[in-house]
Design a protein around this motif. Sequence first.
Motif, PDB file in Angstrom:
ATOM      1  N   PHE A  10       0.865  -1.113   0.044  1.00 37.24           N
ATOM      2  CA  PHE A  10      -0.247  -0.094  -0.014  1.00 37.24           C
ATOM      3  C   PHE A  10       0.877   1.274   0.145  1.00 37.24           C
ATOM      4  O   PHE A  10       0.527   2.192  -0.766  1.00 37.24           O
ATOM      5  N   ALA A  11       1.933   1.387   0.889  1.00 34.42           N
ATOM      6  CA  ALA A  11       2.830   2.471   0.980  1.00 34.42           C
ATOM      7  C   ALA A  11       3.689   2.865  -0.134  1.00 34.42           C
ATOM      8  O   ALA A  11       4.065   3.974  -0.351  1.00 34.42           O
ATOM      9  N   VAL A  12       3.979   1.820  -0.837  1.00 33.46           N
ATOM     10  CA  VAL A  12       5.173   1.931  -2.123  1.00 33.46           C
ATOM     11  C   VAL A  12       4.154   1.850  -3.377  1.00 33.46           C
ATOM     12  O   VAL A  12       4.347   2.682  -4.292  1.00 33.46           O
ATOM     13  N   TYR A  13       3.406   0.919  -3.587  1.00 34.89           N
ATOM     14  CA  TYR A  13       2.958   0.651  -4.633  1.00 34.89           C
ATOM     15  C   TYR A  13       1.606   1.268  -5.106  1.00 34.89           C
ATOM     16  O   TYR A  13       1.304   2.028  -5.945  1.00 34.89           O
ATOM     17  N   LEU A  14       0.336   0.760  -4.210  1.00 34.74           N
ATOM     18  CA  LEU A  14      -0.918   1.363  -4.411  1.00 34.74           C
ATOM     19  C   LEU A  14      -0.938   2.900  -4.495  1.00 34.74           C
ATOM     20  O   LEU A  14      -1.612   3.360  -5.272  1.00 34.74           O
ATOM     21  N   ILE A  15      -0.184   3.547  -3.575  1.00 36.77           N
ATOM     22  CA  ILE A  15      -0.223   5.039  -3.667  1.00 36.77           C
ATOM     23  C   ILE A  15       0.442   5.523  -4.811  1.00 36.77           C
ATOM     24  O   ILE A  15       0.040   6.698  -5.165  1.00 36.77           O
ATOM     25  N   GLN A  16       1.431   4.952  -5.435  1.00 37.76           N
ATOM     26  CA  GLN A  16       2.082   5.649  -6.467  1.00 37.76           C
ATOM     27  C   GLN A  16       1.203   5.548  -7.536  1.00 37.76           C
ATOM     28  O   GLN A  16       1.150   6.108  -8.462  1.00 37.76           O
ATOM     29  N   GLN A  17       0.129   4.456  -7.621  1.00 41.21           N
ATOM     30  CA  GLN A  17      -0.835   4.266  -8.737  1.00 41.21           C
ATOM     31  C   GLN A  17      -1.745   5.716  -8.790  1.00 41.21           C
ATOM     32  O   GLN A  17      -1.951   6.072  -9.504  1.00 41.21           O
ATOM     33  N   VAL A  18      -2.290   5.897  -7.362  1.00 35.90           N
ATOM     34  CA  VAL A  18      -3.022   6.907  -7.449  1.00 35.90           C
ATOM     35  C   VAL A  18      -2.306   8.146  -7.781  1.00 35.90           C
ATOM     36  O   VAL A  18      -3.068   9.069  -8.376  1.00 35.90           O
ATOM     37  N   PHE A  19      -1.047   8.522  -7.448  1.00 36.06           N
ATOM     38  CA  PHE A  19      -0.399   9.406  -7.903  1.00 36.06           C
ATOM     39  C   PHE A  19      -0.106   9.883  -9.451  1.00 36.06           C
ATOM     40  O   PHE A  19      -0.426  10.769  -9.830  1.00 36.06           O
ATOM     41  N   LEU A  20       0.478   8.616  -9.724  1.00 31.06           N
ATOM     42  CA  LEU A  20       0.805   8.768 -11.147  1.00 31.06           C
ATOM     43  C   LEU A  20      -0.394   8.571 -12.071  1.00 31.06           C
ATOM     44  O   LEU A  20      -0.163   9.485 -13.170  1.00 31.06           O
ATOM     45  N   ILE A  21      -1.375   7.755 -11.962  1.00 30.96           N
ATOM     46  CA  ILE A  21      -2.648   8.000 -12.873  1.00 30.96           C
ATOM     47  C   ILE A  21      -3.131   9.322 -12.567  1.00 30.96           C
ATOM     48  O   ILE A  21      -3.677   9.969 -13.605  1.00 30.96           O
ATOM     49  N   GLY A  22      -3.184   9.892 -11.366  1.00 33.03           N
ATOM     50  CA  GLY A  22      -3.514  11.224 -11.000  1.00 33.03           C
ATOM     51  C   GLY A  22      -3.029  12.347 -11.751  1.00 33.03           C
ATOM     52  O   GLY A  22      -3.673  13.133 -12.311  1.00 33.03           O
ATOM     53  N   VAL A  23      -1.771  12.216 -11.619  1.00 30.80           N
ATOM     54  CA  VAL A  23      -1.127  13.574 -12.546  1.00 30.80           C
ATOM     55  C   VAL A  23      -1.095  13.180 -13.886  1.00 30.80           C
ATOM     56  O   VAL A  23      -0.962  14.392 -14.579  1.00 30.80           O
ATOM     57  N   CYS A  24      -1.092  12.181 -14.466  1.00 31.24           N
ATOM     58  CA  CYS A  24      -1.314  11.678 -15.878  1.00 31.24           C
ATOM     59  C   CYS A  24      -2.700  12.025 -16.397  1.00 31.24           C
ATOM     60  O   CYS A  24      -2.662  11.819 -17.692  1.00 31.24           O
ATOM     61  N   ILE A  25      -3.652  12.315 -15.596  1.00 35.59           N
ATOM     62  CA  ILE A  25      -5.055  12.557 -16.270  1.00 35.59           C
ATOM     63  C   ILE A  25      -5.223  13.470 -17.559  1.00 35.59           C
ATOM     64  O   ILE A  25      -5.705  13.246 -18.167  1.00 35.59           O
ATOM     65  N   PRO A  26      -4.489  14.619 -17.219  1.00 36.59           N
ATOM     66  CA  PRO A  26      -4.258  15.706 -18.408  1.00 36.59           C
ATOM     67  C   PRO A  26      -3.775  14.774 -19.429  1.00 36.59           C
ATOM     68  O   PRO A  26      -4.239  15.398 -20.854  1.00 36.59           O
ATOM     69  N   LEU A  27      -3.075  14.167 -19.501  1.00 35.90           N
ATOM     70  CA  LEU A  27      -2.562  13.529 -20.720  1.00 35.90           C
ATOM     71  C   LEU A  27      -3.693  12.480 -21.417  1.00 35.90           C
ATOM     72  O   LEU A  27      -3.619  12.394 -22.628  1.00 35.90           O
ATOM     73  N   TYR A  28      -4.546  12.032 -20.535  1.00 35.02           N
ATOM     74  CA  TYR A  28      -5.637  11.294 -20.932  1.00 35.02           C
ATOM     75  C   TYR A  28      -6.557  12.318 -21.764  1.00 35.02           C
ATOM     76  O   TYR A  28      -7.086  12.050 -22.718  1.00 35.02           O
ATOM     77  N   ILE A  29      -6.806  13.380 -21.110  1.00 29.86           N
ATOM     78  CA  ILE A  29      -7.806  14.432 -21.489  1.00 29.86           C
ATOM     79  C   ILE A  29      -7.407  14.902 -23.088  1.00 29.86           C
ATOM     80  O   ILE A  29      -8.219  14.939 -23.738  1.00 29.86           O
ATOM     81  N   VAL A  30      -6.065  15.055 -22.952  1.00 30.83           N
ATOM     82  CA  VAL A  30      -5.506  15.424 -24.472  1.00 30.83           C
ATOM     83  C   VAL A  30      -5.814  14.533 -25.497  1.00 30.83           C
ATOM     84  O   VAL A  30      -6.143  15.000 -26.806  1.00 30.83           O
ATOM     85  N   HIS A  31      -5.996  13.171 -25.127  1.00 34.79           N
ATOM     86  CA  HIS A  31      -6.269  12.116 -26.077  1.00 34.79           C
ATOM     87  C   HIS A  31      -7.735  11.758 -26.251  1.00 34.79           C
ATOM     88  O   HIS A  31      -7.998  10.767 -26.804  1.00 34.79           O
ATOM     89  N   THR A  32      -8.563  12.556 -25.545  1.00 29.56           N
ATOM     90  CA  THR A  32     -10.073  12.308 -25.660  1.00 29.56           C
ATOM     91  C   THR A  32     -10.786  13.578 -26.360  1.00 29.56           C
ATOM     92  O   THR A  32     -12.140  13.415 -26.666  1.00 29.56           O
TER      93      THR A  32
END
Length: 327
Positions: free
Chosen positions: A160-182
């Motif tokens: 949880f402390a190393v991996y799951l939280i990084q998913q929340v972070f990384l997908i979170g900060v990369c959401i605009p990259l998704y928006i750019v492609h929708t």
Amino acid sequence: MGGNLKNALIAVVAPLPSILFYTSFLHHYPAGDHHHHHHHLSPIWSWCYHHPLLLANALFFFNVNVLFWIISLIQSSNWMIDVYWTVIPVLLVHYFQSHPRSEFNSWRSTVVVVLTWVWAIRLTHNYFRREKWQWGAREDWRFTDMARQYGKNWWWISFFAVYLIQQVFLIGVCIPLYIVHTVNQPLNIWDITATIVCITGIICAHFADTQLHTFVTKNEKLKEVGKPMVATLDEGLWYYSRHPNYFGEQLWWWGVAIFGWNLGCTWGFVGALVNSLCLAYVTILVERKMLKQEYRVEAYKMYQKRTSVLIPWFKLSTNQVPKEKGT
């Protein structure tokens, strides 16, 4: 050398499950094939087609959280997530761009993809330069501290402390990259603004990290010959800010957020905001660590009083510094 090569190999092979799964999906659904209704296709490919963001999360969960975590238990080290922090946004931006349901302005997409590559190359280069070009020689000191703190429970807490939280972070900060492609909208002034903010962030972080690397290397040499080390880095960008590397990194993510916001995604800022709050916490940890080292306590306290914590700014002159009682 053997360990270095083995780790390099593990790092290269690690993302393959996701890449192979995704390429077989693309094989069933060619990009740009919006009107192709494959009734005979298995429900799984259909689901992958209709839920691009959920698919990205599922791949991240199984391939990074679960697989990297298992590797970390075997190796007793969480080094790999550090290397992948710089690689995952590149993988994500190409995933968003190539997904059959993507729609985008090709200019904006190209700019965003190129910027993401430049950011990733800079950060990866900085990581390996700091690690003396070794793969997985050590993990992030914060994980080592946490391992000590949690003792024999660390093996499952780390998931949880190393991996799951990084998913929340990384997908979170990369959401605009998704928006750019929708969203397919013509370029406007905000795209230029976002590009300038991103480039400024990358340049600022590059110079700050290079100045820090030079400083650390010089101190290591002084230590080797038994000379006193220099207590604080107080020149270059570090003269104007105590954490110019974090400032540059945050500027980059805020620039990315502007790309998303410009296309109507206001909540695209959430990722950048959470990242800023997280870096603020890391800043506190780093400064505490500095103050534990005896040879730099006094100089660093003075540096803290006179120098802006994040945003590069002019020094407070000594007579503006609040005096401590008893001085």
